[in-house]
Design a protein around this motif. Sequence first.
Motif, PDB file in Angstrom:
ATOM      1  N   GLN A 264      70.918   2.732  36.397  1.00 62.53           N
ATOM      2  CA  GLN A 264      70.651   3.300  37.733  1.00 62.53           C
ATOM      3  C   GLN A 264      68.995   2.489  37.876  1.00 62.53           C
ATOM      4  O   GLN A 264      68.696   2.129  38.706  1.00 62.53           O
ATOM      5  CB  GLN A 264      70.188   4.807  37.483  1.00 62.53           C
ATOM      6  N   SER A 268      68.026   0.764  40.914  1.00 59.91           N
ATOM      7  CA  SER A 268      66.931   1.259  42.023  1.00 59.91           C
ATOM      8  C   SER A 268      65.549   0.992  41.538  1.00 59.91           C
ATOM      9  O   SER A 268      64.471   1.251  42.580  1.00 59.91           O
ATOM     10  CB  SER A 268      67.018   2.752  42.224  1.00 59.91           C
ATOM     11  N   VAL A 269      65.210   0.268  40.445  1.00 68.30           N
ATOM     12  CA  VAL A 269      64.020  -0.066  40.013  1.00 68.30           C
ATOM     13  C   VAL A 269      63.810  -1.622  39.964  1.00 68.30           C
ATOM     14  O   VAL A 269      62.970  -2.162  40.538  1.00 68.30           O
ATOM     15  CB  VAL A 269      63.638   0.935  38.922  1.00 68.30           C
ATOM     16  N   PRO A 272      65.671  -4.052  43.045  1.00 69.54           N
ATOM     17  CA  PRO A 272      64.857  -4.376  44.068  1.00 69.54           C
ATOM     18  C   PRO A 272      63.654  -5.069  43.918  1.00 69.54           C
ATOM     19  O   PRO A 272      63.260  -6.089  44.763  1.00 69.54           O
ATOM     20  CB  PRO A 272      64.389  -2.922  44.631  1.00 69.54           C
ATOM     21  N   GLN A 273      62.746  -4.843  42.787  1.00 70.94           N
ATOM     22  CA  GLN A 273      61.628  -5.777  42.609  1.00 70.94           C
ATOM     23  C   GLN A 273      61.813  -7.071  42.305  1.00 70.94           C
ATOM     24  O   GLN A 273      61.213  -7.965  42.796  1.00 70.94           O
ATOM     25  CB  GLN A 273      60.785  -4.965  41.524  1.00 70.94           C
ATOM     26  N   GLN A 276      62.687  -9.087  45.738  1.00 73.62           N
ATOM     27  CA  GLN A 276      61.503  -9.424  46.286  1.00 73.62           C
ATOM     28  C   GLN A 276      60.836 -10.371  45.834  1.00 73.62           C
ATOM     29  O   GLN A 276      60.417 -11.379  46.519  1.00 73.62           O
ATOM     30  CB  GLN A 276      60.835  -8.077  46.483  1.00 73.62           C
TER      31      GLN A 276
ATOM     32  N   PHE B  95      56.467   3.020  40.793  1.00 74.09           N
ATOM     33  CA  PHE B  95      57.549   1.975  41.459  1.00 74.09           C
ATOM     34  C   PHE B  95      56.741   1.340  42.752  1.00 74.09           C
ATOM     35  O   PHE B  95      56.648   2.131  43.466  1.00 74.09           O
ATOM     36  CB  PHE B  95      58.700   2.602  41.521  1.00 74.09           C
ATOM     37  N   PRO B  96      56.221   0.056  42.687  1.00 73.93           N
ATOM     38  CA  PRO B  96      55.452  -0.366  43.911  1.00 73.93           C
ATOM     39  C   PRO B  96      56.480  -0.755  45.130  1.00 73.93           C
ATOM     40  O   PRO B  96      55.758  -0.807  46.322  1.00 73.93           O
ATOM     41  CB  PRO B  96      55.111  -1.761  43.293  1.00 73.93           C
ATOM     42  N   HIS B  97      57.471  -0.549  44.917  1.00 76.10           N
ATOM     43  CA  HIS B  97      58.366  -0.896  46.071  1.00 76.10           C
ATOM     44  C   HIS B  97      58.957   0.345  46.807  1.00 76.10           C
ATOM     45  O   HIS B  97      59.746   0.189  47.832  1.00 76.10           O
ATOM     46  CB  HIS B  97      59.756  -1.690  45.809  1.00 76.10           C
ATOM     47  N   LEU B  98      58.452   1.411  46.296  1.00 76.03           N
ATOM     48  CA  LEU B  98      59.019   2.774  47.032  1.00 76.03           C
ATOM     49  C   LEU B  98      57.320   3.515  47.320  1.00 76.03           C
ATOM     50  O   LEU B  98      56.531   3.333  46.835  1.00 76.03           O
ATOM     51  CB  LEU B  98      59.567   3.572  45.904  1.00 76.03           C
ATOM     52  N   LEU B 106      63.149   9.614  43.395  1.00 74.23           N
ATOM     53  CA  LEU B 106      64.319   8.824  42.816  1.00 74.23           C
ATOM     54  C   LEU B 106      64.874   9.502  41.631  1.00 74.23           C
ATOM     55  O   LEU B 106      66.048   9.658  41.808  1.00 74.23           O
ATOM     56  CB  LEU B 106      63.642   7.638  42.539  1.00 74.23           C
ATOM     57  N   THR B 110      68.718  10.312  41.878  1.00 69.73           N
ATOM     58  CA  THR B 110      69.627   9.497  40.733  1.00 69.73           C
ATOM     59  C   THR B 110      70.297  10.222  39.455  1.00 69.73           C
ATOM     60  O   THR B 110      71.356  10.517  39.311  1.00 69.73           O
ATOM     61  CB  THR B 110      69.162   8.129  40.617  1.00 69.73           C
TER      62      THR B 110
END
Lengths: 354, 248
Positions: A264, A268-269, A272-273, A276, B95-98, B106, B110
């Motif tokens: 997970q 989701s962490v 994605p980063q 980018q 979390f910088p992208h959220l 999150l 999850t």
Amino acid sequence: MTKRVSWLNKRLEFLHGEIVDWQNITISVVALLLLLGVLLPLLQWGFWGAVWSGDVAQCHSNGACWIYIEKNVRHLLYGLYPKEASWRMDFLALLVSCQLLLIWQVKTNQVRILFALILAWVMPVLTYYLCYGGILGLQVVPPQYWGGLLMNFIFSAYSIATAFFIGGLLALIRQKNWGIYSALVKIFIDLMRGLPLVSLLFFATLVLPYFFFDYHGSSKIVRLYWVFTLFGSAYMSEAIRGGLQSVSQGQREAAQVLGLSEYQSMISVVMPQALQIALPSIMNLVVALFKDSTLLSTIAVLDVVGMMQATSSRVEWMPYAVEGYLFVGFVFWLSCYGLSAVSASVEKKIKVYR
Amino acid sequence: MRRLRKAVDVKSLSKETGNKKILERVSFKVDRDERVVICGPSGSGKTTLLRCLNGLESYNTGSVTVLGVRISSDPKSIQDIRSKTGMLFQSFNLFPHLTILENCTLALQTARRLSSEKAIETARHYLDRVKVIDQEHKYPIALSGGQQQRVAIARALCMEPELLLFDEPTSALDPEMVSEVLDVLRDLANSGMTMICVTHEMKFAKKFADKVILMDEGKIVIESEAEAFFHNTDNPRVKAFLKTIRSR
Ligand SMILES: Nc1ncnc2c1ncn2[C@@H]1O[C@H](COP(=O)(O)OP(=O)(O)OP(=O)(O)O)[C@@H](O)[C@H]1O
Ligand SMILES: [Mg+2]
């Protein structure tokens, strides 16, 4: 004298912040003249002196013969694909364009990944059967007739999408330190990156046939697809690994502490980063691989360059191969410029939270 | 469910890397709803000790029991502890992208598999409690340090932990933002929550702590009631430590 210079300075302020002096002016004028000396004849040849319509007989050596493009555009786009069946290529190109547009514009990452998955794993199979025909009463078109710019486009789109997923997987395995597996992945990546693509393509056409069953006479294009894809995956995995490494340990720990499983947290962490961060290098790769798809012409695949060479070897078009090269170059420049613009816009969006 | 009286029970915990002893036979207990402050000079092993409590750091010998679960080689024990424990970091680690809201939802969606409405409801509740609800659609980068740390606290609270661990929650903050975070901590303390906090803020520790643990070179030098720690300073090492803190 000085008065005049300062007058010039005022007029030219918008051009640059520097002071205009006589030395600068001289250099600029000389440069301008040189540029005109080269540019004017080129423009003369390409535009005013060029033959835009009519017949081959009207073409002359003082101007470009753009009729060449006009008369051969079908072949440049579709290769030797039969005219009455070329709607299949149009349809596929449209489908791929729509999917790429969706991948670019869609809001949620899950949907984006879903479309990328379809592009990478479903579309190639679908495309193969649609292009080959023989089902649903479609005329059979063997792979040696496939080609042209649309093939470059479709082939590289699928290949890059597939390479993205394989590359991601390779990057993960290599990062994990899974002993023998990570070592094997490293060897594979170094091998792929160490060999020139052309030699890999020759390997695929000359050596691999001994190992593969030729289904429908398809095996050549399939072999090329996989070699091209694996080559791309090696570079993809390095780009993605760079991204993975720049996600801090603290991010992983924060996810762990919140009770996310390793999977997970990756989904989701971390990923994605990482993606980018890796995006600029991935976009670079997309451009490079798209251009590299023209190397297929070196092993007698009639992609846009192959087709261009084939058409310009006919007697009446022989003197006008340059026009063909310019056209192909222009098309690729335009596409790659578009891709860079897309990449810049995406990066700008990402800057909002970095 | 029977409420255990002990929240944390550490027995003779040792950790070494190479031939350097990072923790040396550390033992202590923390009761339910107790607030413990761990302090000590830099490099004394405070962070390491805290990270041993939720399995972020491994150790060589000794035993760690948190909320009735003893850490063993079974990864499930650590998972179990993490599901009941929250941790705050010096560098926030949002979390910088959220967005702020997504940061909080999150794990609920999850790890806890809550529906998105339920997760948002919970997240809003805690964001409101730490007073950053008006920022919920921003990304962490747009927030001040103090706001970010408060979001991190809300994110931890969303998981409804029974024990909270803080590793110098204010030391990466500008001085004027320290108090807003400490206020939230004090508010949490008053509402009843077991907390272990590594900090150098002695003024805060005085008001916050029930118990103070002073560490040096991987060992617990003194473990005492807060009252006694700050007033009966006969111990020369406590004196020395408090002096260095004050002189800063
Ligand atoms: N992974 C590691 N490998 C080797 N040594 C380590 C490791 N982690 C920590 N140490 C050492 O262990 C000692 C204790 O470190 P720790 O971070 O727990 O101290 P601290 O009390 O939190 O210090 P500070 O107040 O500066 O945060 C230090 O001397 C540090 O150098
Ligand atoms: Mg520390």
